[in-house]
Scaffold this motif. Structure first.
Motif, PDB file in Angstrom:
ATOM      1  N   PHE A 167      -8.010  12.008  -1.074  1.00  0.00           N
ATOM      2  CA  PHE A 167      -7.466  11.658   0.212  1.00  0.00           C
ATOM      3  C   PHE A 167      -8.425  11.889   1.502  1.00  0.00           C
ATOM      4  N   ALA A 179      -4.570   0.644  -2.181  1.00  0.00           N
ATOM      5  CA  ALA A 179      -3.828   2.050  -2.660  1.00  0.00           C
ATOM      6  C   ALA A 179      -4.698   2.556  -3.950  1.00  0.00           C
ATOM      7  N   ASP A 180      -5.178   1.590  -4.829  1.00  0.00           N
ATOM      8  CA  ASP A 180      -5.771   2.280  -5.971  1.00  0.00           C
ATOM      9  C   ASP A 180      -6.985   2.835  -5.652  1.00  0.00           C
ATOM     10  N   SER A 206       3.804   6.124  -6.404  1.00  0.00           N
ATOM     11  CA  SER A 206       3.350   6.259  -7.847  1.00  0.00           C
ATOM     12  C   SER A 206       3.078   7.636  -8.505  1.00  0.00           C
ATOM     13  N   ARG A 256       0.224   8.599  -9.238  1.00  0.00           N
ATOM     14  CA  ARG A 256      -1.046   9.180  -8.860  1.00  0.00           C
ATOM     15  C   ARG A 256      -0.879   9.529  -7.393  1.00  0.00           C
ATOM     16  N   ALA A 257       0.209   9.475  -6.814  1.00  0.00           N
ATOM     17  CA  ALA A 257       0.304   9.911  -5.350  1.00  0.00           C
ATOM     18  C   ALA A 257      -0.026  11.399  -5.182  1.00  0.00           C
ATOM     19  N   ARG A 285       2.741   1.701  -3.329  1.00  0.00           N
ATOM     20  CA  ARG A 285       1.965   2.174  -4.461  1.00  0.00           C
ATOM     21  C   ARG A 285       1.529   3.492  -4.089  1.00  0.00           C
ATOM     22  N   ARG A 286       1.014   3.696  -3.034  1.00  0.00           N
ATOM     23  CA  ARG A 286       0.410   5.099  -2.856  1.00  0.00           C
ATOM     24  C   ARG A 286       1.342   6.381  -2.549  1.00  0.00           C
ATOM     25  N   ALA A 312      -7.814   4.102  -2.736  1.00  0.00           N
ATOM     26  CA  ALA A 312      -7.686   5.067  -1.966  1.00  0.00           C
ATOM     27  C   ALA A 312      -7.211   6.416  -2.708  1.00  0.00           C
ATOM     28  N   ALA A 313      -6.860   6.123  -4.073  1.00  0.00           N
ATOM     29  CA  ALA A 313      -6.591   7.148  -5.108  1.00  0.00           C
ATOM     30  C   ALA A 313      -7.875   7.644  -5.636  1.00  0.00           C
ATOM     31  N   TRP A 327     -10.583   8.958   2.075  1.00  0.00           N
ATOM     32  CA  TRP A 327      -9.885   7.806   2.626  1.00  0.00           C
ATOM     33  C   TRP A 327      -9.590   8.027   4.029  1.00  0.00           C
ATOM     34  N   PHE A 351       0.836  -1.157   0.023  1.00  0.00           N
ATOM     35  CA  PHE A 351       0.129   0.146  -0.092  1.00  0.00           C
ATOM     36  C   PHE A 351       0.929   1.106  -0.020  1.00  0.00           C
TER      37      PHE A 351
END
Length: 133
Positions: free
Chosen positions: A79, A71-72, A16, A18-19, A12-13, A74-75, A82, A9
């Motif tokens: 924010f 993580a995806d 990435s 997408r962060a 990735r989060r 959450a994206a 989540w 998580f």
């Protein structure tokens, strides 16, 4: 494996492309080098759980997959949503800590550190919606 899930998580989060900008605390989000290092770290966490005999390989692979999936999610959620979702779900975990505090005979190994981490987690929640930084 919960350890592997959290490592995947975070990898990735936080690293990435997408962060969210709120999480880019050190300016490396989207960096392919940082993403590769974080991914290698998550894989090594999974491998270590198997090597120590704490989990089967399928457990570690499931942890990696679920961590990336969360993580995806959450994206997509954003924010703030989540963080609010975590607050609601985390309340259940905190209730378990409270029950174990009242019933010492039920406490598993590692209870004390779990209780401390729950206290830290709760203390961060008012700040956690903006990370408190």
């Amino acid at each position: 494996s919960g350890h592997t899930l959290r490592a995947a998580f975070l990898a990735r989060r936080l690293f990435s492309s997408r962060a969210p900008s709120e999480l880019d605390l050190i300016g490396v989000a989207g960096s392919s080098a940082a993403s590769m290092v974080a991914s290698a770290w998550a894989l090594s966490v999974g491998w270590s759980r198997v090597a120590k005999g704490k989990h089967y390989p399928a457990d570690a692979l499931a942890g990696l997959g679920v961590g990336v999936l969360l993580a995806d999610i959450a994206a997509v959620m954003g924010f703030r949503r989540w963080c609010l979702t975590k607050l609601v779900i985390g309340s259940g975990s905190s209730a378990v800590v409270g029950i174990l505090a009242a019933r010492p005979e039920l406490r598993p190994q590692g209870y004390a550190i779990h209780a401390v981490l729950q206290l830290v987690w709760w203390a961060m929640q008012p700040l956690g919606l903006r990370l408190g930084f």
